[in-house]
Design a protein around this motif. Structure first.
Motif, PDB file in Angstrom:
ATOM      1  N   GLN A   9       5.158 -10.780  13.733  1.00 12.78           N
ATOM      2  CA  GLN A   9       4.671 -12.142  13.493  1.00 12.78           C
ATOM      3  C   GLN A   9       3.314 -12.346  14.173  1.00 12.78           C
ATOM      4  O   GLN A   9       2.403 -12.931  13.590  1.00 12.78           O
ATOM      5  CB  GLN A   9       5.674 -13.164  14.023  1.00 12.78           C
ATOM      6  CG  GLN A   9       5.240 -14.595  13.827  1.00 12.78           C
ATOM      7  CD  GLN A   9       6.200 -15.595  14.451  1.00 12.78           C
ATOM      8  OE1 GLN A   9       7.259 -15.239  14.951  1.00 12.78           O
ATOM      9  NE2 GLN A   9       5.825 -16.847  14.428  1.00 12.78           N
ATOM     10  N   THR A  10       3.177 -11.852  15.382  1.00 11.84           N
ATOM     11  CA  THR A  10       1.913 -11.977  16.110  1.00 11.84           C
ATOM     12  C   THR A  10       0.811 -11.210  15.396  1.00 11.84           C
ATOM     13  O   THR A  10      -0.290 -11.730  15.179  1.00 11.84           O
ATOM     14  CB  THR A  10       2.067 -11.458  17.552  1.00 11.84           C
ATOM     15  OG1 THR A  10       3.146 -12.161  18.188  1.00 11.84           O
ATOM     16  CG2 THR A  10       0.799 -11.665  18.347  1.00 11.84           C
ATOM     17  N   LEU A  11       1.090  -9.982  15.011  1.00 11.86           N
ATOM     18  CA  LEU A  11       0.081  -9.155  14.339  1.00 11.86           C
ATOM     19  C   LEU A  11      -0.321  -9.736  12.990  1.00 11.86           C
ATOM     20  O   LEU A  11      -1.463  -9.559  12.551  1.00 11.86           O
ATOM     21  CB  LEU A  11       0.588  -7.723  14.186  1.00 11.86           C
ATOM     22  CG  LEU A  11       0.821  -6.968  15.500  1.00 11.86           C
ATOM     23  CD1 LEU A  11       1.382  -5.572  15.229  1.00 11.86           C
ATOM     24  CD2 LEU A  11      -0.443  -6.897  16.331  1.00 11.86           C
ATOM     25  N   ASP A  12       0.594 -10.436  12.317  1.00 11.23           N
ATOM     26  CA  ASP A  12       0.280 -11.088  11.049  1.00 11.23           C
ATOM     27  C   ASP A  12      -0.726 -12.226  11.222  1.00 11.23           C
ATOM     28  O   ASP A  12      -1.366 -12.643  10.267  1.00 11.23           O
ATOM     29  CB  ASP A  12       1.539 -11.637  10.381  1.00 11.23           C
ATOM     30  CG  ASP A  12       2.370 -10.567   9.709  1.00 11.23           C
ATOM     31  OD1 ASP A  12       1.855  -9.447   9.488  1.00 11.23           O
ATOM     32  OD2 ASP A  12       3.551 -10.842   9.401  1.00 11.23           O
ATOM     33  N   SER A  13      -0.842 -12.743  12.450  1.00  7.07           N
ATOM     34  CA  SER A  13      -1.725 -13.881  12.713  1.00  7.07           C
ATOM     35  C   SER A  13      -3.129 -13.474  13.121  1.00  7.07           C
ATOM     36  O   SER A  13      -4.017 -14.317  13.170  1.00  7.07           O
ATOM     37  CB  SER A  13      -1.135 -14.749  13.840  1.00  7.07           C
ATOM     38  OG  SER A  13       0.119 -15.258  13.480  1.00  7.07           O
ATOM     39  N   ILE A  14      -3.346 -12.206  13.434  1.00  6.65           N
ATOM     40  CA  ILE A  14      -4.646 -11.806  13.972  1.00  6.65           C
ATOM     41  C   ILE A  14      -5.549 -11.214  12.901  1.00  6.65           C
ATOM     42  O   ILE A  14      -5.102 -10.772  11.856  1.00  6.65           O
ATOM     43  CB  ILE A  14      -4.487 -10.795  15.137  1.00  6.65           C
ATOM     44  CG1 ILE A  14      -3.923  -9.465  14.648  1.00  6.65           C
ATOM     45  CG2 ILE A  14      -3.652 -11.389  16.253  1.00  6.65           C
ATOM     46  CD1 ILE A  14      -3.977  -8.352  15.675  1.00  6.65           C
ATOM     47  N   ASP A  15      -6.822 -11.212  13.225  1.00  8.07           N
ATOM     48  CA  ASP A  15      -7.836 -10.532  12.422  1.00  8.07           C
ATOM     49  C   ASP A  15      -8.471  -9.466  13.298  1.00  8.07           C
ATOM     50  O   ASP A  15      -8.324  -9.489  14.533  1.00  8.07           O
ATOM     51  CB  ASP A  15      -8.899 -11.526  11.951  1.00  8.07           C
ATOM     52  CG  ASP A  15      -8.343 -12.518  10.927  1.00  8.07           C
ATOM     53  OD1 ASP A  15      -7.682 -12.069   9.976  1.00  8.07           O
ATOM     54  OD2 ASP A  15      -8.570 -13.730  11.098  1.00  8.07           O
ATOM     55  N   GLU A  16      -9.198  -8.546  12.698  1.00  3.28           N
ATOM     56  CA  GLU A  16      -9.863  -7.493  13.451  1.00  3.28           C
ATOM     57  C   GLU A  16     -10.750  -8.112  14.532  1.00  3.28           C
ATOM     58  O   GLU A  16     -11.469  -9.070  14.282  1.00  3.28           O
ATOM     59  CB  GLU A  16     -10.714  -6.620  12.525  1.00  3.28           C
ATOM     60  CG  GLU A  16     -11.268  -5.406  13.204  1.00  3.28           C
ATOM     61  CD  GLU A  16     -12.007  -4.494  12.245  1.00  3.28           C
ATOM     62  OE1 GLU A  16     -12.898  -3.771  12.718  1.00  3.28           O
ATOM     63  OE2 GLU A  16     -11.710  -4.513  11.046  1.00  3.28           O
ATOM     64  N   GLY A  17     -10.644  -7.582  15.728  1.00  2.00           N
ATOM     65  CA  GLY A  17     -11.440  -8.085  16.844  1.00  2.00           C
ATOM     66  C   GLY A  17     -10.752  -9.127  17.699  1.00  2.00           C
ATOM     67  O   GLY A  17     -11.251  -9.476  18.759  1.00  2.00           O
ATOM     68  N   ASP A  18      -9.606  -9.632  17.251  1.00  2.00           N
ATOM     69  CA  ASP A  18      -8.869 -10.621  18.037  1.00  2.00           C
ATOM     70  C   ASP A  18      -8.077  -9.931  19.140  1.00  2.00           C
ATOM     71  O   ASP A  18      -7.416  -8.917  18.900  1.00  2.00           O
ATOM     72  CB  ASP A  18      -7.855 -11.391  17.172  1.00  2.00           C
ATOM     73  CG  ASP A  18      -8.490 -12.350  16.192  1.00  2.00           C
ATOM     74  OD1 ASP A  18      -9.648 -12.742  16.410  1.00  2.00           O
ATOM     75  OD2 ASP A  18      -7.811 -12.713  15.207  1.00  2.00           O
ATOM     76  N   LEU A  19      -8.123 -10.474  20.339  1.00  2.00           N
ATOM     77  CA  LEU A  19      -7.205 -10.082  21.393  1.00  2.00           C
ATOM     78  C   LEU A  19      -5.939 -10.894  21.177  1.00  2.00           C
ATOM     79  O   LEU A  19      -6.010 -12.067  20.801  1.00  2.00           O
ATOM     80  CB  LEU A  19      -7.799 -10.389  22.773  1.00  2.00           C
ATOM     81  CG  LEU A  19      -6.908 -10.086  23.968  1.00  2.00           C
ATOM     82  CD1 LEU A  19      -6.639  -8.582  24.087  1.00  2.00           C
ATOM     83  CD2 LEU A  19      -7.531 -10.618  25.252  1.00  2.00           C
ATOM     84  N   TRP A  20      -4.785 -10.288  21.382  1.00  2.00           N
ATOM     85  CA  TRP A  20      -3.533 -11.029  21.187  1.00  2.00           C
ATOM     86  C   TRP A  20      -2.598 -10.810  22.358  1.00  2.00           C
ATOM     87  O   TRP A  20      -2.627  -9.774  23.022  1.00  2.00           O
ATOM     88  CB  TRP A  20      -2.856 -10.667  19.872  1.00  2.00           C
ATOM     89  CG  TRP A  20      -2.431  -9.234  19.766  1.00  2.00           C
ATOM     90  CD1 TRP A  20      -3.161  -8.197  19.257  1.00  2.00           C
ATOM     91  CD2 TRP A  20      -1.177  -8.668  20.171  1.00  2.00           C
ATOM     92  NE1 TRP A  20      -2.444  -7.028  19.330  1.00  2.00           N
ATOM     93  CE2 TRP A  20      -1.217  -7.287  19.892  1.00  2.00           C
ATOM     94  CE3 TRP A  20      -0.023  -9.193  20.761  1.00  2.00           C
ATOM     95  CZ2 TRP A  20      -0.159  -6.430  20.162  1.00  2.00           C
ATOM     96  CZ3 TRP A  20       1.037  -8.340  21.029  1.00  2.00           C
ATOM     97  CH2 TRP A  20       0.964  -6.976  20.723  1.00  2.00           C
ATOM     98  N   ILE A  21      -1.785 -11.840  22.589  1.00  4.09           N
ATOM     99  CA  ILE A  21      -0.764 -11.811  23.634  1.00  4.09           C
ATOM    100  C   ILE A  21       0.493 -12.455  23.068  1.00  4.09           C
ATOM    101  O   ILE A  21       0.439 -13.537  22.485  1.00  4.09           O
ATOM    102  CB  ILE A  21      -1.222 -12.592  24.879  1.00  4.09           C
ATOM    103  CG1 ILE A  21      -2.362 -11.850  25.585  1.00  4.09           C
ATOM    104  CG2 ILE A  21      -0.059 -12.832  25.835  1.00  4.09           C
ATOM    105  CD1 ILE A  21      -2.950 -12.607  26.765  1.00  4.09           C
ATOM    106  N   LEU A  22       1.611 -11.782  23.245  1.00  2.00           N
ATOM    107  CA  LEU A  22       2.920 -12.348  22.927  1.00  2.00           C
ATOM    108  C   LEU A  22       3.543 -12.753  24.250  1.00  2.00           C
ATOM    109  O   LEU A  22       3.811 -11.904  25.098  1.00  2.00           O
ATOM    110  CB  LEU A  22       3.789 -11.309  22.202  1.00  2.00           C
ATOM    111  CG  LEU A  22       5.259 -11.663  21.975  1.00  2.00           C
ATOM    112  CD1 LEU A  22       5.417 -12.951  21.178  1.00  2.00           C
ATOM    113  CD2 LEU A  22       5.967 -10.501  21.286  1.00  2.00           C
ATOM    114  N   ALA A  23       3.714 -14.058  24.462  1.00  2.00           N
ATOM    115  CA  ALA A  23       4.265 -14.590  25.709  1.00  2.00           C
ATOM    116  C   ALA A  23       5.721 -14.983  25.476  1.00  2.00           C
ATOM    117  O   ALA A  23       6.015 -15.794  24.593  1.00  2.00           O
ATOM    118  CB  ALA A  23       3.457 -15.797  26.170  1.00  2.00           C
ATOM    119  N   ILE A  24       6.610 -14.408  26.269  1.00  2.00           N
ATOM    120  CA  ILE A  24       8.050 -14.600  26.086  1.00  2.00           C
ATOM    121  C   ILE A  24       8.646 -15.196  27.353  1.00  2.00           C
ATOM    122  O   ILE A  24       8.418 -14.688  28.456  1.00  2.00           O
ATOM    123  CB  ILE A  24       8.745 -13.248  25.798  1.00  2.00           C
ATOM    124  CG1 ILE A  24       8.137 -12.596  24.554  1.00  2.00           C
ATOM    125  CG2 ILE A  24      10.248 -13.435  25.659  1.00  2.00           C
ATOM    126  CD1 ILE A  24       8.534 -11.146  24.368  1.00  2.00           C
TER     127      ILE A  24
END
Length: 164
Positions: A98-113
């Motif tokens: 779900q997180t990866l589906d929200s990003i575009d190339e170059g975006d830093l992402w964090i899944l906070a649980i």
């Protein structure tokens, strides 16, 4: 009336937005009607939005203007650490997807649980491992699973640099 799980998730998003605002000295806010507005099956909406509008609807939190970061938030009762160590956890896989589906190339992402009575954790891409200082962690597939608070304290500058 909002369901209990939704209220719980909203509370976690507000709590994390406050923590990130204090940590990075920039305003983080919950995405209105948070929940994959432009992710997964809703990706078609990007065709009708400006780049700035798209940035506002990625993930669960709106970052300050100086950060290009997608933050997905999950608050659950429990998560099987045994299955994470063994490398197969369907729940965590779905959250990462779900997180990866929200990003575009170059975006830093964090899944906070956040887990009931267990604390708060973060999942990040292992590709940035050389840029992050991480002491205690679990490697899960191509990702690092570790304590959220310690991660933020130890990696403020790296997160700022990677999210430019």
């Amino acid at each position: 009336m909002t369901s209990k799980p939704k209220q719980k998730g909203n509370h976690w998003e507000r709590e994390l937005a406050k923590k990130l605002t204090e940590t990075f000295e920039g305003n983080f806010q919950r995405v209105p009607t948070s929940g994959a507005f432009t992710g997964a099956s809703n990706a078609y909406r990007k065709d009708f939005l400006t780049n700035n509008q798209i940035l506002l609807f990625k993930g669960d939190l709106i970052p300050p203007d100086f950060m290009r970061i997608v933050i997905e938030c999950k608050f659950y009762k429990d998560l099987s650490f045994v299955s994470i160590v063994r490398g197969k956890n369907a729940q965590l896989d779905s959250w990462i997807e779900q997180t990866l589906d929200s990003i575009d190339e170059g975006d830093l992402w964090i899944l906070a649980i956040k887990l009931n009575n267990k604390g708060s954790f973060v999942v990040v891409d292992k590709v940035n491992m050389d840029k992050f200082k991480v002491d205690n962690y679990i490697v899960y597939k191509d990702y690092i699973f570790t304590d959220l608070n310690t991660f933020l304290e130890n990696n403020k500058e790296a997160i700022l640099e990677l999210s430019k």
